[in-house]
Design a protein around this motif. Structure first.
Motif, PDB file in Angstrom:
ATOM      1  N   LEU A  46      -6.589  13.515   4.594  1.00 24.01           N
ATOM      2  CA  LEU A  46      -6.924  12.173   4.111  1.00 24.01           C
ATOM      3  C   LEU A  46      -5.962  11.733   3.006  1.00 24.01           C
ATOM      4  N   LEU A  47      -5.663  12.627   2.078  1.00 24.47           N
ATOM      5  CA  LEU A  47      -4.729  12.292   1.001  1.00 24.47           C
ATOM      6  C   LEU A  47      -3.336  11.973   1.539  1.00 24.47           C
ATOM      7  N   VAL A  48      -2.875  12.732   2.532  1.00 19.75           N
ATOM      8  CA  VAL A  48      -1.555  12.483   3.115  1.00 19.75           C
ATOM      9  C   VAL A  48      -1.522  11.133   3.819  1.00 19.75           C
ATOM     10  N   VAL A  49      -2.570  10.815   4.582  1.00 18.16           N
ATOM     11  CA  VAL A  49      -2.613   9.536   5.301  1.00 18.16           C
ATOM     12  C   VAL A  49      -2.616   8.366   4.319  1.00 18.16           C
ATOM     13  N   VAL A  50      -3.434   8.450   3.292  1.00 22.81           N
ATOM     14  CA  VAL A  50      -3.495   7.369   2.298  1.00 22.81           C
ATOM     15  C   VAL A  50      -2.159   7.248   1.558  1.00 22.81           C
ATOM     16  N   GLY A  51      -1.565   8.370   1.215  1.00 24.59           N
ATOM     17  CA  GLY A  51      -0.278   8.339   0.517  1.00 24.59           C
ATOM     18  C   GLY A  51       0.837   7.757   1.368  1.00 24.59           C
ATOM     19  N   GLU A  52       0.897   8.150   2.640  1.00 26.47           N
ATOM     20  CA  GLU A  52       1.931   7.620   3.534  1.00 26.47           C
ATOM     21  C   GLU A  52       1.730   6.127   3.782  1.00 26.47           C
ATOM     22  N   ALA A  53       0.473   5.703   3.936  1.00 32.24           N
ATOM     23  CA  ALA A  53       0.199   4.272   4.131  1.00 32.24           C
ATOM     24  C   ALA A  53       0.589   3.474   2.888  1.00 32.24           C
ATOM     25  N   GLY A  54       0.286   4.011   1.719  1.00 33.55           N
ATOM     26  CA  GLY A  54       0.669   3.340   0.480  1.00 33.55           C
ATOM     27  C   GLY A  54       2.170   3.258   0.316  1.00 33.55           C
ATOM     28  N   ASP A  55       2.879   4.313   0.680  1.00 32.22           N
ATOM     29  CA  ASP A  55       4.336   4.301   0.593  1.00 32.22           C
ATOM     30  C   ASP A  55       4.929   3.292   1.563  1.00 32.22           C
ATOM     31  N   TRP A  56       4.362   3.220   2.776  1.00 32.93           N
ATOM     32  CA  TRP A  56       4.845   2.245   3.751  1.00 32.93           C
ATOM     33  C   TRP A  56       4.631   0.823   3.243  1.00 32.93           C
ATOM     34  N   LEU A  57       3.446   0.557   2.680  1.00 34.28           N
ATOM     35  CA  LEU A  57       3.177  -0.785   2.150  1.00 34.28           C
ATOM     36  C   LEU A  57       4.113  -1.129   0.997  1.00 34.28           C
ATOM     37  N   ARG A  58       4.380  -0.168   0.112  1.00 34.72           N
ATOM     38  CA  ARG A  58       5.296  -0.415  -1.003  1.00 34.72           C
ATOM     39  C   ARG A  58       6.684  -0.765  -0.492  1.00 34.72           C
TER      40      ARG A  58
END
Length: 71
Positions: A46-58
């Motif tokens: 879950l942490l990896v998915v949220v982190g990758e999604a946040g990085d993509w949005l940034r």
């Protein structure tokens, strides 16, 4: 000139997931609240998915602000 946003390789995502799983499991054990390894693996995923999604949005927002086309 357009620049495409790079996606992380699956190997680096798996490495982050494995590292986070180990860190969560060791932290729980060290603090006296051991959790099953499967629970730590699910939390790490879950942490990896949220982190990758946040990085993509940034990256997406940065590309839009600078006038580059985002995929």
């Amino acid at each position: 000139m357009t620049r495409k946003l790079r996606l992380r390789t699956p190997l680096s995502v798996i490495a982050w997931w494995a590292a986070l799983t180990g860190i969560l499991w060791l932290a729980g054990t060290a603090l006296g609240h051991p959790s099953p390894l499967t629970a730590c693996a699910a939390s790490a995923a879950l942490l990896v998915v949220v982190g990758e999604a946040g990085d993509w949005l940034r990256q997406h927002w940065t590309a839009r602000r600078s006038g580059r086309s985002a995929p």
